[in-house]
Design a protein around this motif. Structure first.
Motif, PDB file in Angstrom:
ATOM      1  N   THR A   1       0.856  -1.266   0.088  1.00 31.57           N
ATOM      2  CA  THR A   1       0.046   0.016  -0.024  1.00 31.57           C
ATOM      3  C   THR A   1       0.854   1.393   0.097  1.00 31.57           C
ATOM      4  O   THR A   1       0.582   2.285  -0.779  1.00 31.57           O
ATOM      5  N   THR A   2       1.843   1.168   0.821  1.00 32.03           N
ATOM      6  CA  THR A   2       2.553   2.692   0.897  1.00 32.03           C
ATOM      7  C   THR A   2       3.564   2.702  -0.234  1.00 32.03           C
ATOM      8  O   THR A   2       3.930   3.886  -0.723  1.00 32.03           O
ATOM      9  N   ALA A   3       4.049   1.664  -0.829  1.00 25.53           N
ATOM     10  CA  ALA A   3       4.804   1.640  -2.183  1.00 25.53           C
ATOM     11  C   ALA A   3       4.109   2.359  -3.278  1.00 25.53           C
ATOM     12  O   ALA A   3       4.634   3.093  -3.747  1.00 25.53           O
ATOM     13  N   MET A   4       2.942   1.946  -3.313  1.00 23.67           N
ATOM     14  CA  MET A   4       1.863   2.467  -4.325  1.00 23.67           C
ATOM     15  C   MET A   4       1.973   3.948  -4.079  1.00 23.67           C
ATOM     16  O   MET A   4       1.599   4.628  -4.801  1.00 23.67           O
ATOM     17  N   THR A   5       1.237   4.294  -2.731  1.00 25.34           N
ATOM     18  CA  THR A   5       1.146   5.527  -2.363  1.00 25.34           C
ATOM     19  C   THR A   5       2.589   6.575  -2.743  1.00 25.34           C
ATOM     20  O   THR A   5       2.331   7.729  -3.313  1.00 25.34           O
ATOM     21  N   GLY A   6       3.421   5.883  -2.317  1.00 16.95           N
ATOM     22  CA  GLY A   6       4.695   6.895  -2.988  1.00 16.95           C
ATOM     23  C   GLY A   6       4.970   7.096  -4.121  1.00 16.95           C
ATOM     24  O   GLY A   6       5.231   8.271  -4.668  1.00 16.95           O
ATOM     25  N   VAL A   7       4.761   5.974  -5.143  1.00 13.88           N
ATOM     26  CA  VAL A   7       4.832   6.161  -6.621  1.00 13.88           C
ATOM     27  C   VAL A   7       3.673   7.261  -6.985  1.00 13.88           C
ATOM     28  O   VAL A   7       4.146   8.255  -7.817  1.00 13.88           O
TER      29      VAL A   7
END
Length: 306
Positions: free
Chosen positions: A226-232
């Motif tokens: 979830t956070t990796a997608m948010t960062g991108v």
């Protein structure tokens, strides 16, 4: 040694950021949370704009959580299937949250929403967690038996469609509640710069009724995606991810998370929840004070937003 952050447009002490990253990584591994709820306010206190702090924290949370999941995976304490369902909802929530965050920045209300969100969510959740955990600690010290558990198979949870088997959690439930929880956490990740573990961990225990032994590792696995997608998404849509800031935090966060995961076995579950609840309350109240306390400089110049 000070270093200039190009996106945040401020200078900060590099060793201090690495040390803070290690501390938050340790807390992440210890409690099964992303740690963003703690680091984001600290970055704001250091003078980093809230929009940059929120967006940059996503990368730190993802890396710290990955380091912890490796440690929990070795102990077979991760339900990867449940984590995948939660993460699927989290990706959808992140998409919605990033667009909402973009709109809030354009209307000039992002900072206010971030502060109020911390005040409301952390105060309510911290208060509930503290009440429950202190009650468990007091009962144990008095030698009283724990209260009888309610029905572990609530009709609403098991009556929904799209049922799936989760062998690691020994559950056969609908995929709808995990998807909804994941989506909610995804929105929080985009708005508050958090992994959402402070919401997800209690929900997995009390709503999904997952065994305690797999809750922490599964929560961290979901947080990675979830956070990796948010960062991108934040980097692409809002251009608010400061790579230099994220790198400094990562340097300490990955190492700290490993030690936190190892230390978690030395504490009782109710004691960990009580400590986490106090931290959540203090951070939420401190962040929320900024909404009501008049700033020293009521008028400041902000850089243009695209």
């Amino acid at each position: 040694m000070d270093i200039y952050l190009p996106i945040a447009e401020v200078s900060v002490n590099a060793p201090l950021l690495v040390a803070l990253g290690a501390l938050v990584g340790f807390i992440s591994g210890l409690f099964g949370i992303g740690g963003g709820f703690l680091m984001t306010p600290v970055l704001v206190f250091l003078g980093i704009p809230p929009a940059v702090a929120v967006s940059s924290m996503a990368n730190h949370v993802a890396a710290s959580s990955m380091s912890s999941v490796v440690a929990y995976g070795r102990k077979r304490a991760v339900d990867f299937r449940m984590g995948g369902v939660l993460a699927a909802g989290g990706v959808v929530g992140a998409l919605v949250g990033v667009e909402l965050f973009r709109w809030l920045r354009l209307v000039g209300q992002a900072d206010l929403v971030v502060s109020v969100s911390y005040l409301i969510f952390l105060s309510v959740i911290g208060g509930l967690m503290l009440t429950e955990s202190l009650g468990a600690v007091l009962r144990r010290r008095r030698g009283e038996p724990p209260p009888p558990r309610r029905d572990r198979r609530p009709p609403w949870l098991y009556g929904l469609p799209l049922k799936m088997r989760f062998p690691s959690s020994r559950l056969y439930i609908s995929a709808i509640p995990p998807l909804a929880l994941g989506a909610f956490v995804g929105v929080l990740s985009a708005i508050m710069g958090v992994g959402g573990g402070f919401v997800l961990v209690p929900a997995m225990v009390y709503i999904l009724r997952m065994p305690a032994r797999v809750v922490v590792g599964t929560s961290l696995f979901q947080i990675i995606i979830t956070t990796a997608m948010t960062g991108v998404l934040q980097a692409g849509r809002n251009q608010t991810v400061d790579i230099v800031l994220a790198t400094l935090l990562l340097a300490g966060g990955v190492l700290g998370a490993q030690y936190g995961a190892r230390a978690s076995s030395r504490f009782r579950a109710e004691e960990l929840r009580a400590i986490l609840a106090l931290i959540v309350l203090l951070v939420g109240l401190r962040m929320g004070l900024g909404v009501f306390v008049e700033p020293d400089e009521p008028f400041i110049l902000m850089s243009g937003m695209g």
